[in-house]
Write an enzyme that holds these catalytic residues in place. Sequence first.
Site, mmCIF file in Angstrom:
data_model
loop_
_atom_site.group_PDB
_atom_site.id
_atom_site.type_symbol
_atom_site.label_atom_id
_atom_site.label_comp_id
_atom_site.label_asym_id
_atom_site.label_seq_id
_atom_site.Cartn_x
_atom_site.Cartn_y
_atom_site.Cartn_z
ATOM 1 N N SER A 136 67.064 28.424 74.656
ATOM 2 C CA SER A 136 66.812 27.684 76.000
ATOM 3 C C SER A 136 65.941 26.447 75.621
ATOM 4 O O SER A 136 64.993 26.385 74.855
ATOM 5 C CB SER A 136 66.051 28.900 76.783
ATOM 6 O OG SER A 136 65.659 28.277 77.881
ATOM 7 N N TYR A 149 60.219 35.631 78.949
ATOM 8 C CA TYR A 149 61.477 34.888 78.504
ATOM 9 C C TYR A 149 61.300 33.570 77.477
ATOM 10 O O TYR A 149 61.907 33.414 76.298
ATOM 11 C CB TYR A 149 62.223 34.459 79.649
ATOM 12 C CG TYR A 149 63.483 33.643 79.460
ATOM 13 C CD1 TYR A 149 64.653 34.479 79.018
ATOM 14 C CD2 TYR A 149 63.698 32.502 79.536
ATOM 15 C CE1 TYR A 149 65.837 33.839 79.086
ATOM 16 C CE2 TYR A 149 64.869 31.684 79.010
ATOM 17 C CZ TYR A 149 65.934 32.377 78.952
ATOM 18 O OH TYR A 149 67.252 31.748 78.738
ATOM 19 N N LYS A 153 62.477 33.191 73.552
ATOM 20 C CA LYS A 153 63.481 31.972 72.944
ATOM 21 C C LYS A 153 62.644 31.102 72.118
ATOM 22 O O LYS A 153 63.166 30.490 71.147
ATOM 23 C CB LYS A 153 63.640 31.094 74.282
ATOM 24 C CG LYS A 153 64.678 32.084 75.178
ATOM 25 C CD LYS A 153 65.840 32.407 74.501
ATOM 26 C CE LYS A 153 66.808 32.942 75.489
ATOM 27 N NZ LYS A 153 68.371 33.427 74.793
#
Length: 244
Positions: A136, A149, A153
């Site tokens: 991401s 999150y 990543k």
Amino acid sequence: MELGLAGRRVLVTGAGKGIGRGTVQALHATGARVVAVSRTQADLDSLVRECPGIEPVCVDLGDWEATERALGSVGPVDLLVNNAAVALLQPFLEVTKEAFDRSFEVNLRAVIQVSQIVARGLIARGVPGAIVNVSSQGSQRAVTNHSVYCSTKGALDMLTKVMALELGPHKIRVNAVNPTVVMTPMGQAAWSDPYKAKTMLDRIPLGKFAEVEHVVDAILFLLSDRSGMTTGSTLPVEGGFWAC
């Protein structure tokens, strides 16, 4: 451009929706043989109807033992796309143990486990291969309410590099793609508020979010021999977000 994927056996995780589903559809169209992994049986059932001949596997990759049972005997795999992920968004001060554990189980630990299964098979057969991890833009830029999150990543980007380092001598390439917001149904729901969307779009020089095919095209290129000298890379598909 001919990618030479026909006849190759490709395992795709998170295959039921969004980028994963688009990847399966595109691979199927090239003549690749696809093993589609999802935790949702209904998504796999509809995908099989759309892409006859694919091999569906229903398993929750957050469950180590179930994943070993489901994929331990999956057979020869030439290429792997680690796409499965969860996005459990919370303000930093409200992050829960449950969200942390679930996020790292699926977004990072499962990548290690599935990649080990595939890489060991490639090494045992003495054949080259390619692995693409779907990361991401949030791996390298902070996004509000994405502390866990973004952390998964960021860790995935570094895992990609270490995998490339250690698997390179076995002729296994490992790369990541790093998309911005992608206009999947989930992306549309999460970013449908014009004010929220503007805060992100203002940071993207091209002024738009990605479509699924933008990410799929990057994945297919990195799987193919057209990228035969590329490994350990993080390929941004984010409209220039990292340039700002």
